[in-house]
Design a protein around this motif. Structure first.
Motif, PDB file in Angstrom:
ATOM      1  N   ALA A 453       0.850  -1.190   0.000  1.00 53.04           N
ATOM      2  CA  ALA A 453       0.000   0.000   0.000  1.00 53.04           C
ATOM      3  C   ALA A 453       0.888   1.243   0.000  1.00 53.04           C
ATOM      4  CB  ALA A 453      -0.905  -0.009   1.226  1.00 53.04           C
ATOM      5  N   VAL A 454       0.539   2.220  -0.832  1.00 50.79           N
ATOM      6  CA  VAL A 454       1.378   3.405  -0.999  1.00 50.79           C
ATOM      7  C   VAL A 454       1.133   4.405   0.124  1.00 50.79           C
ATOM      8  CG1 VAL A 454       1.963   5.342  -2.506  1.00 50.79           C
ATOM      9  CG2 VAL A 454       1.430   3.094  -3.483  1.00 50.79           C
ATOM     10  N   CYS A 455       2.187   4.734   0.836  1.00 48.14           N
ATOM     11  CA  CYS A 455       2.155   5.741   1.904  1.00 48.14           C
ATOM     12  C   CYS A 455       1.079   5.438   2.946  1.00 48.14           C
ATOM     13  CB  CYS A 455       1.969   7.146   1.337  1.00 48.14           C
ATOM     14  SG  CYS A 455       2.667   8.418   2.418  1.00 48.14           S
ATOM     15  N   ASP A 456       1.002   4.175   3.364  1.00 45.70           N
ATOM     16  CA  ASP A 456       0.094   3.786   4.447  1.00 45.70           C
ATOM     17  C   ASP A 456       0.777   4.201   5.745  1.00 45.70           C
ATOM     18  OD1 ASP A 456       2.062   1.977   3.720  1.00 45.70           O
ATOM     19  OD2 ASP A 456       0.997   0.242   4.490  1.00 45.70           O
ATOM     20  N   ASN A 457       0.630   5.479   6.044  1.00 48.18           N
ATOM     21  CA  ASN A 457       1.457   6.112   7.067  1.00 48.18           C
ATOM     22  C   ASN A 457       0.623   6.963   8.002  1.00 48.18           C
ATOM     23  OD1 ASN A 457       3.999   6.665   8.183  1.00 48.18           O
ATOM     24  ND2 ASN A 457       4.102   8.630   7.120  1.00 48.18           N
ATOM     25  N   THR A 458      -0.612   6.521   8.267  1.00 46.95           N
ATOM     26  CA  THR A 458      -1.501   7.271   9.148  1.00 46.95           C
ATOM     27  C   THR A 458      -1.586   6.581  10.500  1.00 46.95           C
ATOM     28  OG1 THR A 458      -2.818   7.992   7.260  1.00 46.95           O
ATOM     29  CG2 THR A 458      -3.818   8.208   9.445  1.00 46.95           C
ATOM     30  N   GLY A 463       2.086   1.132   7.856  1.00 44.26           N
ATOM     31  CA  GLY A 463       2.462   0.001   7.025  1.00 44.26           C
ATOM     32  C   GLY A 463       3.929   0.033   6.666  1.00 44.26           C
ATOM     33  N   GLY A 464       4.394  -1.019   6.000  1.00 41.67           N
ATOM     34  CA  GLY A 464       5.790  -1.118   5.631  1.00 41.67           C
ATOM     35  C   GLY A 464       6.069  -0.569   4.242  1.00 41.67           C
ATOM     36  N   VAL A 465       7.298  -0.821   3.791  1.00 43.52           N
ATOM     37  CA  VAL A 465       7.742  -0.372   2.477  1.00 43.52           C
ATOM     38  C   VAL A 465       8.312  -1.581   1.732  1.00 43.52           C
ATOM     39  CG1 VAL A 465       9.337   1.121   1.220  1.00 43.52           C
ATOM     40  CG2 VAL A 465       8.263   1.940   3.329  1.00 43.52           C
ATOM     41  N   PRO A 466       7.851  -1.869   0.513  1.00 46.41           N
ATOM     42  CA  PRO A 466       8.380  -3.022  -0.223  1.00 46.41           C
ATOM     43  C   PRO A 466       9.778  -2.742  -0.776  1.00 46.41           C
ATOM     44  CG  PRO A 466       6.768  -1.852  -1.545  1.00 46.41           C
ATOM     45  CD  PRO A 466       6.747  -1.203  -0.201  1.00 46.41           C
ATOM     46  N   ALA A 467      10.479  -3.803  -1.101  1.00 41.97           N
ATOM     47  CA  ALA A 467      11.841  -3.701  -1.615  1.00 41.97           C
ATOM     48  C   ALA A 467      11.849  -3.559  -3.131  1.00 41.97           C
ATOM     49  CB  ALA A 467      12.638  -4.942  -1.214  1.00 41.97           C
ATOM     50  N   VAL A 468      12.909  -2.940  -3.628  1.00 43.28           N
ATOM     51  CA  VAL A 468      13.205  -2.925  -5.057  1.00 43.28           C
ATOM     52  C   VAL A 468      14.580  -3.573  -5.189  1.00 43.28           C
ATOM     53  CG1 VAL A 468      13.588  -1.528  -7.118  1.00 43.28           C
ATOM     54  CG2 VAL A 468      11.880  -0.810  -5.424  1.00 43.28           C
ATOM     55  N   ARG A 469      14.587  -4.807  -5.649  1.00 47.48           N
ATOM     56  CA  ARG A 469      15.831  -5.576  -5.697  1.00 47.48           C
ATOM     57  C   ARG A 469      15.955  -6.287  -7.035  1.00 47.48           C
ATOM     58  NH1 ARG A 469      18.962  -7.687  -1.333  1.00 47.48           N
ATOM     59  NH2 ARG A 469      20.310  -9.385  -2.000  1.00 47.48           N
ATOM     60  N   ALA A 482       6.710   1.818  -4.771  1.00 45.36           N
ATOM     61  CA  ALA A 482       7.685   1.635  -3.695  1.00 45.36           C
ATOM     62  C   ALA A 482       8.447   2.921  -3.412  1.00 45.36           C
ATOM     63  CB  ALA A 482       8.649   0.507  -4.055  1.00 45.36           C
ATOM     64  N   ILE A 483       8.778   3.678  -4.459  1.00 44.51           N
ATOM     65  CA  ILE A 483       9.481   4.953  -4.276  1.00 44.51           C
ATOM     66  C   ILE A 483       8.606   5.937  -3.519  1.00 44.51           C
ATOM     67  CG2 ILE A 483      10.290   6.987  -5.541  1.00 44.51           C
ATOM     68  CD1 ILE A 483      11.422   5.054  -7.649  1.00 44.51           C
ATOM     69  N   ASN A 484       7.344   6.076  -3.924  1.00 38.97           N
ATOM     70  CA  ASN A 484       6.443   6.992  -3.215  1.00 38.97           C
ATOM     71  C   ASN A 484       6.201   6.541  -1.781  1.00 38.97           C
ATOM     72  OD1 ASN A 484       5.099   9.392  -4.625  1.00 38.97           O
ATOM     73  ND2 ASN A 484       5.131   7.856  -6.252  1.00 38.97           N
ATOM     74  N   ASP A 485       6.109   5.228  -1.582  1.00 37.39           N
ATOM     75  CA  ASP A 485       5.836   4.693  -0.246  1.00 37.39           C
ATOM     76  C   ASP A 485       6.949   5.043   0.735  1.00 37.39           C
ATOM     77  OD1 ASP A 485       4.501   3.370   1.742  1.00 37.39           O
ATOM     78  OD2 ASP A 485       4.976   1.357   1.029  1.00 37.39           O
ATOM     79  N   LEU A 486       8.191   5.066   0.254  1.00 39.25           N
ATOM     80  CA  LEU A 486       9.312   5.416   1.130  1.00 39.25           C
ATOM     81  C   LEU A 486       9.530   6.918   1.189  1.00 39.25           C
ATOM     82  CD1 LEU A 486      11.653   4.652   2.923  1.00 39.25           C
ATOM     83  CD2 LEU A 486      13.003   4.108   0.888  1.00 39.25           C
ATOM     84  N   ALA A 487       9.472   7.595   0.050  1.00 35.71           N
ATOM     85  CA  ALA A 487       9.768   9.028   0.016  1.00 35.71           C
ATOM     86  C   ALA A 487       8.763   9.845   0.814  1.00 35.71           C
ATOM     87  CB  ALA A 487       9.810   9.516  -1.430  1.00 35.71           C
ATOM     88  N   ILE A 530      12.435   6.867  12.550  1.00 35.23           N
ATOM     89  CA  ILE A 530      11.996   5.579  12.028  1.00 35.23           C
ATOM     90  C   ILE A 530      11.331   4.824  13.166  1.00 35.23           C
ATOM     91  CG2 ILE A 530      12.758   3.387  11.035  1.00 35.23           C
ATOM     92  CD1 ILE A 530      14.998   4.993   9.654  1.00 35.23           C
ATOM     93  N   ALA A 531      10.041   4.590  13.035  1.00 31.35           N
ATOM     94  CA  ALA A 531       9.251   4.060  14.140  1.00 31.35           C
ATOM     95  C   ALA A 531       9.376   2.543  14.229  1.00 31.35           C
ATOM     96  CB  ALA A 531       7.777   4.446  13.957  1.00 31.35           C
ATOM     97  N   ARG A 532       9.100   2.035  15.412  1.00 30.49           N
ATOM     98  CA  ARG A 532       9.250   0.609  15.671  1.00 30.49           C
ATOM     99  C   ARG A 532       8.359  -0.280  14.797  1.00 30.49           C
ATOM    100  NH1 ARG A 532      11.961  -1.615  19.662  1.00 30.49           N
ATOM    101  NH2 ARG A 532      12.267   0.445  20.527  1.00 30.49           N
ATOM    102  N   PRO A 533       7.139   0.131  14.394  1.00 39.17           N
ATOM    103  CA  PRO A 533       6.335  -0.762  13.548  1.00 39.17           C
ATOM    104  C   PRO A 533       6.904  -0.978  12.147  1.00 39.17           C
ATOM    105  CG  PRO A 533       4.941   0.812  14.674  1.00 39.17           C
ATOM    106  CD  PRO A 533       6.347   1.262  14.882  1.00 39.17           C
ATOM    107  N   LEU A 534       7.831  -0.145  11.678  1.00 41.00           N
ATOM    108  CA  LEU A 534       8.398  -0.366  10.349  1.00 41.00           C
ATOM    109  C   LEU A 534       9.917  -0.288  10.410  1.00 41.00           C
ATOM    110  CD1 LEU A 534       8.422   2.988   8.731  1.00 41.00           C
ATOM    111  CD2 LEU A 534       6.232   2.445   9.744  1.00 41.00           C
ATOM    112  N   PRO A 535      10.539  -1.226  11.128  1.00 41.66           N
ATOM    113  CA  PRO A 535      11.991  -1.182  11.286  1.00 41.66           C
ATOM    114  C   PRO A 535      12.725  -1.717  10.066  1.00 41.66           C
ATOM    115  CG  PRO A 535      11.126  -3.125  12.358  1.00 41.66           C
ATOM    116  CD  PRO A 535       9.926  -2.353  11.846  1.00 41.66           C
ATOM    117  N   PHE A 536      13.983  -1.339   9.969  1.00 44.86           N
ATOM    118  CA  PHE A 536      14.869  -1.979   9.004  1.00 44.86           C
ATOM    119  C   PHE A 536      15.169  -3.387   9.509  1.00 44.86           C
ATOM    120  CE2 PHE A 536      15.198   2.138   7.276  1.00 44.86           C
ATOM    121  CZ  PHE A 536      15.853   2.057   6.052  1.00 44.86           C
ATOM    122  N   PRO A 537      15.275  -4.363   8.624  1.00 52.23           N
ATOM    123  CA  PRO A 537      15.517  -5.745   9.063  1.00 52.23           C
ATOM    124  C   PRO A 537      16.973  -5.931   9.511  1.00 52.23           C
ATOM    125  CG  PRO A 537      15.550  -5.622   6.678  1.00 52.23           C
ATOM    126  CD  PRO A 537      15.148  -4.252   7.151  1.00 52.23           C
TER     127      PRO A 537
END
Length: 566
Positions: A453-458, A463-469, A482-487, A530-537
């Motif tokens: 989901a894009v910018c699920d940040n309310t 929500g999280g951010v998907p990877a681009v790999r 994915a870019i909008n979701d993180l930016a 960077i909040a605890r519900p969406l941490p870096f792995p």
């Protein structure tokens, strides 16, 4: 007077233990019985010499702060039932790193006083356990109901002074929180709004492994062994505590609606007036400082110097499937001095190392250059890289093992054409993968749950951010999303999805001022908390970014590695 009122909150702990006091007077406001109004009346009598019927609530023949507590005890005696709701097992402060801080003093009523040199860079932590009935602790952190004062969250915390700019807008994460001077949990719309506005910024932890606090051995644990649920508030610039004394009172409700006893604390920020209530110094030393919070929901409202109107799909350079991975080291315009900077934890020095200096490789692309890409602590201090990869990428390792509690900073300067750097961090079209924000950033491993989901940040749902790999800026909808979701999580000082001018910089230097890192940068993009519900792995995550100017030209991509220790 805030401390005197807060002493009432401390005395209310007697309800939890079933304590009983002898008959007291305390009827100061002339009502038929001792009520909450008497608490305020006695406090006013102490300082303003107002008329008061019988202020000697504790019967010691004197009028002192202890009479405020005595009035609360009198109210408690009249309660037919003890409070059945959750017990607050801990209510105090923690550093941004998670270390529990010790109070520097106690008020006469035994309320802990935490002294801080700044109004940000720490966490407010409230922990709870089920009350006498055994009902589970409530987890609802937002329950605003327009026009209904009963719409309050399960976690209920009030401050007697405004935090940040005191904005009355509820849960505007770029704004402040209004104060409630009475510190009373009254059934009114202003109190319901203030409760929702502050508590929506807390993050819950229902397991010890997800706690925001660390013990003396840096192991993630709750502050109290009795705790079943923890709630953490990372105090950042939008809700900075003002200089002087600010009293917080907190309580928790269970899932069947019972509220528990109240706890209180005082946050004393150096440089302001101290509330006139005697304190005694606590000999235990204060541990270390700092913490973070969620980014606000996206807003497309431009501010400051908005970009000129451009076509919906401005011209762009040919997408590249493999971005340039040239490291950019800190080159501060306000260079931190090693002699003035506090000693950092081993894994994160706050003074950028000259040995890591690198320059951006010249590129034929006409767009902006990234002048700085790095991390900051929760208090805004620069973190130095801990090394480089075999490919020459800078590696940053935050001191936290949770994958959260730090920030990402990207600064940009105009490219060869001199066109101004764009400032938008959210520009999305679900049917057009060429529509992108000016800040284009991605990760090669999912953040949080990797939600598409894009910018699920309310808040309270983040929500999280998907990877681009592998990293790619190809015109695919999944990559654009994915870019909008993180930016969109990079916001300005007012919580909008925009870059920052110099007067809103998020990097704090040893002199206490906030500045850009690079002297050439014209725009700064910050994800402060960077909040605890969406941490870096755990492990290494590649973060890649590039920036577009207002003419639509993008610059070369730059990458760093963010390493989270297992």
């Amino acid at each position: 007077m805030g401390l005197l009122l807060a002493s009432a909150a401390g005395a209310a702990l007697l309800l939890a233990t079933g304590a009983r006091a002898r008959a007291v007077d305390g009827d100061c406001d002339g009502s038929p019985a001792v009520t909450a109004g008497d608490i305020l009346a006695i406090a006013q009598r102490l300082f303003e010499e107002r008329e008061c019927g019988a202020p000697d609530a504790n019967g010691d023949g004197r009028l002192t702060a202890a009479d405020v507590a005595g009035a609360v005890v009198a109210i408690a005696r009249g309660s037919p039932e003890p409070l059945r709701g959750p017990r607050v097992t801990f209510f105090g402060l923690a550093a941004a790193s998670g270390r529990i801080l010790s109070p520097s003093a106690l008020t006469r009523a035994g309320i802990p006083v935490y002294t801080r040199t700044a109004g940000t860079g720490f966490q407010v932590v409230l922990e709870a356990a089920p009350g006498p009935d055994g009902a589970e602790v409530g987890l609802n952190l937002f329950d605003l109901r327009p026009g209904d004062p009963n719409g309050v969250p399960d976690v209920q915390v009030l401050a007697d002074r405004a935090l940040g700019n005191g904005s009355p807008e509820v849960c505007d994460l770029g704004g402040g929180v209004p104060g409630v001077p009475s510190l009373q949990f009254e059934n009114t719309l202003p109190v319901a709004s203030a409760l929702n506005d502050l508590v929506c910024r807390f993050l819950p932890a229902t397991t010890r492994a997800s706690a925001c606090t660390l013990d003396d051995f840096d192991i993630i644990r709750f502050a109290s062994a009795e705790t079943t649920v923890q709630f953490c508030l990372a105090v950042s610039a939008p809700i900075a505590f003002p200089p002087g004394d600010t009293t917080l009172v907190g309580r928790v409700r269970d899932r069947v609606g019972n509220v528990g006893p109240i706890r209180a604390l005082v946050v004393r920020v150096s440089g302001g007036p101290v509330t006139p209530s005697a304190t005694k110094t606590v000999p235990s030393p204060t541990r270390s400082p700092t913490s973070a919070r969620t980014a606000p929901s996206p807003s497309r409202t431009p501010s400051l110097s908005p970009p000129p109107t451009t076509p919906e799909a401005p011209p762009r350079s040919t997408p590249t499937s493999s971005p340039t991975r040239t490291p950019v080291a800190p080159t501060p315009s306000h260079t931190p001095s090693a002699t003035r900077c506090p000693t950092p934890r081993p894994t994160a020095s706050r003074t950028p190392s000259a040995t890591t200096t690198a320059t951006v490789t010249p590129s034929a692309e006409a767009g902006p250059r990234i002048a700085f890409l790095g991390l900051i602590s929760q208090s805004g201090a620069l973190l130095s890289p801990v090394g480089t990869t075999p490919e020459g990428l800078l590696v940053f390792q935050p001191s936290t093992a949770t994958g959260s509690g730090f920030g990402i900073v990207i600064e940009a300067r105009p490219g060869p054409t001199g066109s101004p750097v764009g400032i938008e961090t959210f520009r999305s079209d679900p049917a057009d993968p060429t529509v992108l924000p000016d800040l284009q950033v991605q990760v090669d491993r999912p953040i949080g749950d990797g939600s598409p989901a894009v910018c699920d940040n309310t808040p309270p749902f983040l929500g999280g951010v998907p990877a681009v790999r592998p990293p790619s800026f190809a015109p695919l909808q999944s990559i654009a999303d994915a870019i909008n979701d993180l930016a969109c999580r990079f916001v300005d000082g007012q919580g909008r999805t925009l870059g920052r001018p110099p007067d809103e910089a998020c990097v704090r230097f040893p002199d206490g001022d906030f500045h850009f890192v690079s002297p050439d940068a014209t725009v700064q993009f910050c994800w402060e908390a960077i909040a605890r519900p969406l941490p870096f792995p755990p492990g290494d995550t590649l973060l890649t970014a590039r920036v577009r100017d207002r003419a639509g030209a993008v610059g070369p991509a730059t990458s760093i590695v963010i390493r989270i220790a297992p």
